[in-house]
Motif scaffolding. Sequence first.
Motif, PDB file in Angstrom:
ATOM      1  N   ALA A   1      18.033 -21.913 -16.465  1.00  0.00           N
ATOM      2  CA  ALA A   1      16.767 -22.343 -15.860  1.00  0.00           C
ATOM      3  C   ALA A   1      15.777 -22.684 -16.966  1.00  0.00           C
ATOM      4  CB  ALA A   1      16.197 -21.243 -14.974  1.00  0.00           C
ATOM      5  N   PHE A   2      15.763 -21.834 -17.996  1.00  0.00           N
ATOM      6  CA  PHE A   2      14.925 -22.098 -19.171  1.00  0.00           C
ATOM      7  C   PHE A   2      15.445 -21.252 -20.327  1.00  0.00           C
ATOM      8  CE2 PHE A   2      12.995 -18.411 -17.206  1.00  0.00           C
ATOM      9  CZ  PHE A   2      12.541 -17.629 -18.262  1.00  0.00           C
TER      10      PHE A   2
ATOM     11  N   PRO B   1      17.715 -17.321  -6.117  1.00  0.00           N
ATOM     12  CA  PRO B   1      16.297 -17.683  -6.247  1.00  0.00           C
ATOM     13  C   PRO B   1      15.401 -16.596  -6.822  1.00  0.00           C
ATOM     14  CG  PRO B   1      17.163 -18.477  -4.161  1.00  0.00           C
ATOM     15  CD  PRO B   1      18.252 -17.662  -4.786  1.00  0.00           C
ATOM     16  N   ASN B   2      15.775 -15.337  -6.675  1.00  0.00           N
ATOM     17  CA  ASN B   2      14.874 -14.272  -7.098  1.00  0.00           C
ATOM     18  C   ASN B   2      15.427 -13.436  -8.255  1.00  0.00           C
ATOM     19  OD1 ASN B   2      12.324 -13.152  -6.666  1.00  0.00           O
ATOM     20  ND2 ASN B   2      13.210 -11.369  -5.648  1.00  0.00           N
ATOM     21  N   LYS B   3      16.558 -13.854  -8.824  1.00  0.00           N
ATOM     22  CA  LYS B   3      17.179 -13.042  -9.873  1.00  0.00           C
ATOM     23  C   LYS B   3      17.524 -13.900 -11.086  1.00  0.00           C
ATOM     24  CE  LYS B   3      20.880  -9.765 -10.892  1.00  0.00           C
ATOM     25  NZ  LYS B   3      22.077  -9.038 -10.398  1.00  0.00           N
ATOM     26  N   TYR B   4      17.163 -13.394 -12.265  1.00  0.00           N
ATOM     27  CA  TYR B   4      17.462 -14.067 -13.527  1.00  0.00           C
ATOM     28  C   TYR B   4      18.310 -13.128 -14.389  1.00  0.00           C
ATOM     29  CZ  TYR B   4      13.836 -17.369 -12.194  1.00  0.00           C
ATOM     30  OH  TYR B   4      13.091 -18.321 -11.532  1.00  0.00           O
ATOM     31  N   VAL B   5      19.474 -13.631 -14.806  1.00  0.00           N
ATOM     32  CA  VAL B   5      20.335 -12.863 -15.705  1.00  0.00           C
ATOM     33  C   VAL B   5      20.147 -13.427 -17.122  1.00  0.00           C
ATOM     34  CG1 VAL B   5      22.715 -12.287 -16.315  1.00  0.00           C
ATOM     35  CG2 VAL B   5      22.001 -12.307 -13.923  1.00  0.00           C
ATOM     36  N   VAL B   6      19.905 -12.519 -18.066  1.00  0.00           N
ATOM     37  CA  VAL B   6      19.545 -12.938 -19.420  1.00  0.00           C
ATOM     38  C   VAL B   6      20.687 -12.665 -20.391  1.00  0.00           C
ATOM     39  CG1 VAL B   6      17.819 -12.769 -21.245  1.00  0.00           C
ATOM     40  CG2 VAL B   6      17.184 -12.262 -18.882  1.00  0.00           C
ATOM     41  N   HIS B   7      21.095 -13.717 -21.101  1.00  0.00           N
ATOM     42  CA  HIS B   7      22.004 -13.584 -22.244  1.00  0.00           C
ATOM     43  C   HIS B   7      21.152 -13.747 -23.492  1.00  0.00           C
ATOM     44  CE1 HIS B   7      25.835 -13.822 -19.975  1.00  0.00           C
ATOM     45  NE2 HIS B   7      25.093 -14.527 -19.131  1.00  0.00           N
TER      46      HIS B   7
ATOM     47  N   GLU C   1       5.718 -16.316   0.622  1.00  0.00           N
ATOM     48  CA  GLU C   1       6.539 -15.974   1.786  1.00  0.00           C
ATOM     49  C   GLU C   1       8.030 -15.904   1.465  1.00  0.00           C
ATOM     50  OE1 GLU C   1       5.590 -18.757   4.811  1.00  0.00           O
ATOM     51  OE2 GLU C   1       3.538 -18.038   5.081  1.00  0.00           O
ATOM     52  N   ALA C   2       8.500 -16.799   0.632  1.00  0.00           N
ATOM     53  CA  ALA C   2       9.935 -16.831   0.315  1.00  0.00           C
ATOM     54  C   ALA C   2      10.127 -16.631  -1.187  1.00  0.00           C
ATOM     55  CB  ALA C   2      10.530 -18.172   0.750  1.00  0.00           C
ATOM     56  N   ASP C   3      11.380 -16.388  -1.589  1.00  0.00           N
ATOM     57  CA  ASP C   3      11.671 -16.219  -3.010  1.00  0.00           C
ATOM     58  C   ASP C   3      11.275 -17.478  -3.774  1.00  0.00           C
ATOM     59  OD1 ASP C   3      12.727 -13.754  -2.490  1.00  0.00           O
ATOM     60  OD2 ASP C   3      14.792 -14.473  -2.317  1.00  0.00           O
ATOM     61  N   PRO C   4      10.362 -17.374  -4.743  1.00  0.00           N
ATOM     62  CA  PRO C   4       9.913 -18.570  -5.460  1.00  0.00           C
ATOM     63  C   PRO C   4      11.019 -19.130  -6.353  1.00  0.00           C
ATOM     64  CG  PRO C   4       8.438 -16.690  -5.799  1.00  0.00           C
ATOM     65  CD  PRO C   4       9.689 -16.166  -5.197  1.00  0.00           C
ATOM     66  N   SER C   5      11.091 -20.429  -6.447  1.00  0.00           N
ATOM     67  CA  SER C   5      12.035 -21.081  -7.360  1.00  0.00           C
ATOM     68  C   SER C   5      11.369 -21.269  -8.712  1.00  0.00           C
ATOM     69  CB  SER C   5      12.453 -22.445  -6.808  1.00  0.00           C
ATOM     70  OG  SER C   5      11.335 -23.314  -6.768  1.00  0.00           O
ATOM     71  N   PHE C   6      12.169 -21.554  -9.734  1.00  0.00           N
ATOM     72  CA  PHE C   6      11.575 -21.748 -11.056  1.00  0.00           C
ATOM     73  C   PHE C   6      10.719 -23.013 -11.082  1.00  0.00           C
ATOM     74  CE2 PHE C   6      11.608 -23.048 -15.568  1.00  0.00           C
ATOM     75  CZ  PHE C   6      10.978 -21.929 -16.083  1.00  0.00           C
TER      76      PHE C   6
END
Length: 528
Positions: free
Chosen positions: A23-24, A79-85, A388-393
Amino acid sequence: MDVGAADFERGLPVMRGRIHRAAFLALDMEFTGLHSTFSQNNKPSLFDSPVERYLKARQSVQRFTVTQLGLAIFLNENPNKYVVHSYNFFLFPSTLGVTDVEFTLSASSIQFLSRYGFDYNKFLKDGIPYMNEVQEKMLSQHLLEGSWKVSSTLDRDVLKKAIDEVTCWIATAKEEETMTLQDLSGYQMIEVQLVLRHALQNVWTQPLGDSKVMVKKVSPQHRQLLENSSYDFCQKDLILLSARGFTNLFQTLVKAKKPLVGHNMLMDLMHLHDKFYKPLPESYEEFKRNIHNLFPVLIDTKTVTKSIWKQCLFPRASNLLEVYTVLCSSNLNPEDPMCPVIAFASDCSRYTEKKSPHEAGYDAFLCGSVLLKSAHLLLCRSRDDGVEADPSFSQYLSVLAEYLNKVNFIRGGVSSINFSGEDAPCQHPPALVVHVRGWPGLNERQIYQEFKALCRFDVRQLSKNQFILLSNKFKHVRLVLRDYKQHPHLRVSFYRHWRHSPSVNCLLQVSSIVALWSLLAFVLGRAP
């Protein structure tokens, strides 16, 4: 996850895949020094324009090198979870056939990194090589011409020993017989093959895994066939690929065009340009254009959090870890089911157990996490009815629109450098002018020491007995005006350009003289 030269090439395909799916990306660097003391006037000052600061920083970037580069890849799994490497790359300038790179060590920077557990053995012995386009062009030319030059004294000794062994052996060897050279490391395996092939037309070489090279006696005809085969490990393209090292991953970052996040990232961007792209240009505007072409979307979390502090009564924090801690606190960020979840990948689990400030990979993770938490706060504030909903990036990027490509400018004439437009001037407190009376010979340093105990000002001499003081805090201006009201030798007042500027005074004096002569000429012309 620590990555050195031994692991880098093997892990490169996986890292490339993750970058393209990200995502970034978040970035942080550690250097052998920050501000060069080579010149007395090289320190950052509130008087600096962006051009002046760039030229000062350019001198420092040219003198120091990158010891460690942290890259945190944020993958948006749902949409609501970011996994970091999060990767911790140890870097060391390429020594393969290019001009020997020189760099400076700042004692304070080395001591600072040592205090936080930096491993200098990994930096020196297992640093991933890198080079910019100019260095690569030089290396390519050497390979094309066969004009190979070994720059390292240690490598020259190893190569001399290897050549002596092969020369003694080949005199009595028969065709197709082989021998093995051992205890070769890193680039020595490439260099010994290139030197032997150039010196002896009847040998062929081939690497045999770690630290060994096989040497075979062959006929010139057989040698020619082998050189044109796909089994030649000394092909120019393969050598360049190895010598580029980390630059291969940098080129992946450029091609991916993902948003790049940092914290106070001006020096990081300058080192990226200088070490992996091209030597820094003299032109500040050219530097800005180049960086914007390489990374079209930049986000500096220092720029973002400065604004949040004003909007959300964000507590002051002196470093990145403190900013992250404040944003994670329950007072500022109460339980919010829509708040993004940030989790470490399994290969970065040690960061879940232990904080590692000033380790580049950990600080890169902090940068990305601060960005997500800041963006979520801004998104919540922009909507009265809540999220209201899970925000997107992409939604986070939209609320960050006013901060994109604006990199924080520390203590200077602008608040941030705008890589996609004009730099906006900074609103400093009014400048003060100090008039010196009965205290001859004062210089800028003595004036600085005089006011240092009370508050922090930058000083610039205006004339023989006048100095300008510039601060970034209104309370310091008020303190000085109050405490120096009755000083016997120093009279402090607000600076007025029309009154105190030497150029304006000079113009007024010239105008007065011209007016006087005109009046005199008129009077004399009227006389009988």
